[in-house]
Every structure is written in structure tokens, then in C-alpha cells.
Scaffold this motif. Structure first.
Motif, PDB file in Angstrom:
ATOM      1  N   ALA A  54       0.844  -1.204   0.000  1.00 55.25           N
ATOM      2  CA  ALA A  54       0.000   0.000   0.000  1.00 55.25           C
ATOM      3  C   ALA A  54       0.881   1.257   0.000  1.00 55.25           C
ATOM      4  CB  ALA A  54      -0.893   0.001   1.230  1.00 55.25           C
ATOM      5  N   ASP A  73      -7.092   0.387   1.161  1.00 58.14           N
ATOM      6  CA  ASP A  73      -6.000  -0.263   1.890  1.00 58.14           C
ATOM      7  C   ASP A  73      -6.117  -0.119   3.405  1.00 58.14           C
ATOM      8  OD1 ASP A  73      -4.727  -1.012  -0.453  1.00 58.14           O
ATOM      9  OD2 ASP A  73      -3.690   0.933  -0.617  1.00 58.14           O
ATOM     10  N   ARG A  76      -6.921  -3.089   5.861  1.00 59.31           N
ATOM     11  CA  ARG A  76      -5.932  -4.162   5.800  1.00 59.31           C
ATOM     12  C   ARG A  76      -4.587  -3.730   6.416  1.00 59.31           C
ATOM     13  NH1 ARG A  76      -2.013  -5.486   1.844  1.00 59.31           N
ATOM     14  NH2 ARG A  76      -2.604  -3.639   0.672  1.00 59.31           N
ATOM     15  N   VAL A  77      -4.217  -2.495   6.194  1.00 58.90           N
ATOM     16  CA  VAL A  77      -2.830  -2.095   6.433  1.00 58.90           C
ATOM     17  C   VAL A  77      -2.605  -1.232   7.673  1.00 58.90           C
ATOM     18  CG1 VAL A  77      -1.104  -0.527   5.441  1.00 58.90           C
ATOM     19  CG2 VAL A  77      -2.069  -2.324   4.046  1.00 58.90           C
TER      20      VAL A  77
END
Ligand SMILES: Nc1ncnc2c1ncn2[C@@H]1O[C@H](COP(=O)(O)OP(=O)(O)OP(=O)(O)O)[C@@H](O)[C@H]1O
Ligand SMILES: [Mg+2]
Length: 419
Positions: A54, A73, A76-77
Motif C-alpha cells: 500500500a 488499503d 488491511r494495512v
């Protein structure tokens, strides 16, 4: 009012990224090591980073770091990225950062900003260089060590994870050097609090809130501030500072150190257990301490003049380690001359000093001195015979045990003499 630790961590993380070197603007500073140059982010820069595929950018504007990440993103990140920042910055901090000495400055603006100024802490003092009974030294070391490991223990008890030490004794006996040795031993920063620059009780609270974890918070010469009233802080303000109620809200793991020349004139509330956990007495020089100094300052393990020096000490004369150290440094090229100068000084100044500063109260008015002043090995009863000194030590040793029980606080000096 507290420093945002995450802000600090992100800054450390961003400063550690290699592409800072490629950015259009960076600030250059000299580092701690010779020839080291440190790069720091310039304000208003956009910093690009990537993590798990990302793209992430940071904008550094006016003491605010703005993180931008694509919505797709984010879920998730973001969390693993912040965890990554935590661990990288902790590692970087541990490796890079030297100890700091922070001093408080007068709050001219009245806005409570930047109340502490800091410089690298480079004092070379260590427990090895301090002349002190080795038994006592080891006790302090293990006390500090077990404190540093006792987080769970303090939490289980519902107590703030802090410990307070009182270092007391005449001028030039090594109290300040000992604080530096403590900081070096624990790798803690030092916050040296000058009470004359604190504007009121709430300012004192605020200063405490701004200290960081793993630090020594130091007030030197507390007895002088209290007796001269040379501070705008009230006794109550100092007591709640010592209790450190507020420090529980900012990370803990603090050691407080107070120094005094004498503790018999201060309000007993200051000394009560919990406020001061460990009392350490710094006496004038005795023969054992003299030998340590002769070894480190002159490289002498033994000398034909030592018996003469010992005899003079036995007769009660004494100077502070600082005074003896100075004479040794001035004559370091000739150990014999250094010892003769010390002998001479002990015979003249030493006698008068011992009687003036310490002996007078107990000898002249015949009243019992507070326990900590009595029985110290360095010539309080300089005019008495050796046996009389022993008897008095026994008597006052007994009194001291009683007084310790009553107060429940931990007097390392007393224990040492008892044991
Ligand atoms: N016990 C000691 N062992 C080794 N050096 C000592 C000792 N006491 C004093 N010195 C030396 O004497 C100098 C002054 O000591 P220091 O400033 O630590 O004394 P202090 O007790 O803090 O005095 P004050 O009460 O005046 O602040 C230092 O340079 C230190 O190295
Ligand atoms: Mg000092």
C-alpha cells in the motif's frame, strides 16, 4: 498536557527512513559520535512510504503529522503499519539515543510550552568511581535493579511504579556524582528540577507531567529551598509532587532523587515512607574512602604514609571527598607530595571542620542528635576516645533501629552500620 508518544514514535520512524536523504529539504545536525551527521525532517515535507503493497504518505505540517492512505488499503494495512512503526522506532530509539539532561526554565510567556530544555547527558560518573562502602554501593545497585524490573509487582499492589531516594550529607561528599552514577547505571534521562524557576504548585505538577518514563527526577538541596523559602511552590505542592499521583497517568517508571545537607530540620511529612523510600547518607571522608580516592586519583594501592593518614582519621579529622580529591588532582605528579598535602590539610582544616559542622550539636549542648547524624564513621565525635565513640555508636545504633521501625522506611546507611 502530555506529550503524544505516538507522534514521537512516528517522527523517529520517519527520520529513520533512508529516503530522507533523497528528499528536497532535510535539516542536518551533528550526532553524538564523532563525525556523525543526523538527518531530520524539514517541516512541510511530504514523505512517501509503502507497506504491504500500500502507498502511504505523511505530511509534516506545523507539529502535526497527517497520514494519508487509500480507503481500500486502510482496513488491511493501518493497524499492522502502526505496529510496525512502534517496533522500528523503539529499536531505533534504544540504539540511537543517548541519555539526556533536562533542566526547567522560567515560564516567561506563561503559556507552559517547552518548560524543559535538554542537552546530552555525558557525566562520566559511575558506581565504580564513587568512594563509598562497597556493601552500601551493592545494596543501592540491587535496589535500583530490582525496581527497574518490578513493573508487575507495583501494578499488582496498585501502586505507582516509582521509587524515591534521599541523598543527604555535607557538601562535596558525592551526592550529585551519585545521581549521575544512578542515571548511567539505569540508562535513565535526568530531569534536574530547579525549584526557584517554578512559578507555583500547578506549574510543578505540569513539569512532572512533562517528564518521560525511565527517568530520574531530581531536586537538589531541597532542605535549602524549604528553609529559605526561595521557591514559589508550597510545602503541599512539594508533597503531592513527591507522591507522584499524576505521574501514574504518564507512563511511570520514574525515580525521584532529593538531596539535602541535613535532614533533621525538614518537615517530617517530607521524609515519611512512601515519599522517601530509601535514605542514603553521604559522610565526610573516612580512611576507607580515602584509600579508594588514593587508588583512583593517584594510582596508589598502598604507601608508607598510609598508616599516618589512618591515624589522623582515627583521631576524628575529616575533609570531604571533594576536598581530598582536589588536593590529589593538584599533586597528581607526586603521590608522596599529594599525601603530605592531604595529611597537612586534615591536621588543620579537617579537625576544625569536623568539630564545627557535625560535632558541635552533639557535644556542646549534650542533647541527642537525630539518629542519622550520629554514629557516622567520619569523625563526629572527634574529641572523644575511640572506646567512647564505640559505646555511643552502639547506643545510637539501637536508637536508629527503633526509629527505622517507626518510620518503616529503608535507611541504607543505618542497615549498613547495623550489619
Ligand atoms: N564519594 C566520592 N567519591 C568520589 N569522588 C567524590 C566523592 N564525593 C565527592 N567527590 C568528588 O568531588 C566533587 C564534588 O562532588 P559532588 O558535587 O558530587 O558533591 P555533593 O555532595 O553533590 O556536594 P554539594 O552538596 O555541595 O552539592 C566531584 O568532582 C566528585 O568527583
Ligand atoms: Mg551536589
Amino acid at each position: 498536557m502530555q506529550r503524544n508518544q505516538l507522534y514521537h514514535k512516528v517522527l523517529v520512524y520517519l527520520n529513520s527512513l533512508t529516503f530522507i536523504e533523497d528528499s528536497d529539504f532535510t535539516n542536518l545536525f551533528t550526532g553524538k559520535k564523532p563525525n556523525e551527521i543526523v538527518l531530520h525532517l524539514d517541516p512541510n515535507q511530504i514523505i512517501e512510504d509503502d507497506f504491504l503493497g500500500a502507498k502511504i504518505s505523511w505530511i509534516n505540517e506545523d507539529k502535526t503529522l497527517v497520514l494519508k492512505i487509500r480507503k481500500a488499503d486502510k482496513r488491511r494495512v493501518l493497524r499492522p503499519y502502526l505496529q510496525h512503526i512502534h517496533s522500528v522506532s523503539d529499536e531505533f530509539d534504544d540504539k540511537k539515543r543517548g541519555l539526556k539532561l533536562h533542566v526547567n526554565v522560567v515560564d516567561h510567556q506563561g503559556d507552559r510550552k517547552e518548560r524543559w530544555r535538554s542537552v546530552p547527558f555525558t557525566h562520566p560518573s559511575s558506581f565504580e568511581t564513587i568512594a563509598m562502602e562497597s556493601d552500601l554501593k551493592n545494596k543501592v545497585k540491587s535496589d535500583l535493579y530490582s525496581f527497574a524490573k518490578a513493573k508487575q509487582y507495583y501494578h499488582r499492589l496498585g501502586r505507582v511504579w516509582k521509587r524515591s531516594y534521599l541523598l543527604y550529607g555535607p557538601s562535596g561528599t558525592g551526592k550529585s556524582s551519585f545521581i549521575a552514577a544512578m542515571a548511567n547505571f539505569l540508562s535513565y534521562d535526568v530531569y534536574d528540577l530547579d525549584l526557584s524557576k517554578v512559578s507555583d504548585d500547578s506549574d510543578l505538577k505540569f513539569l512532572l507531567l512533562q517528564t518521560t518514563t525511565k527517568s530520574l527526577v531530581v531536586i537538589e538541596d531541597l532542605d535549602r529551598y524549604l528553609s529559605e523559602k526561595s521557591t514559589a511552590v508550597s510545602l503541599q505542592g512539594i508533597l503531592s509532587f513527591m507522591d507522584g499521583i499524576l505521574s501514574s497517568s504518564c507512563g511511570e517508571e520514574r525515580i525521584m532523587v532529593f538531596t539535602m545537607n541535613r535532614k533533621d530540620h525538614v518537615d517530617p511529612a517530607i521524609l515519611r515512607p512512601g515519599r522517601i523510600d530509601v535514605h542514603i547518607h553521604f559522610p565526610l571522608c573516612n580512611f576507607t574512602a580515602f584509600k579508594t580516592l588514593a587508588n583512583s586519583y593517584l594510582g596508589l594501592k598502598d604507601h608508607k604514609l598510609f598508616p599516618q593518614v589512618e591515624e589522623i582519621f582515627q583521631n576524628g579529622a575529616s575533609l570531604s571527598p571533594a576536598e581530598i580529591g582536589e588536593l590529589m588532582i593538584a599533586n597528581r605528579n607526586s603521590p608522596s607530595r599529594a599525601l603530605k598535602t592531604v595529611i597537612n590539610a586534615l591536621q588543620t582544616d579537617g579537625d576544625g571542620r569536623g568539630a564545627l559542622n557535625l560535632g558541635r550539636g552533639s557535644c556542646e549542648n549534650g542533647s541527642r542528635k537525630p539518629v542519622e547524624e550520629i554514629g557516622e564513621p567520619s569523625g563526629v565525635f572527634c574529641k572523644e576516645g575511640a572506646n567512647a565513640v564505640k559505646e555511643l555508636k552502639k547506643l545510637y545504633g539501637f536508637l536508629r533501629v527503633k526509629s527505622c521501625r517507626k518510620s518503616q522506611s529503608f535507611d541504607l546507611n543505618s542497615r549498613q552500620n547495623e550489619g
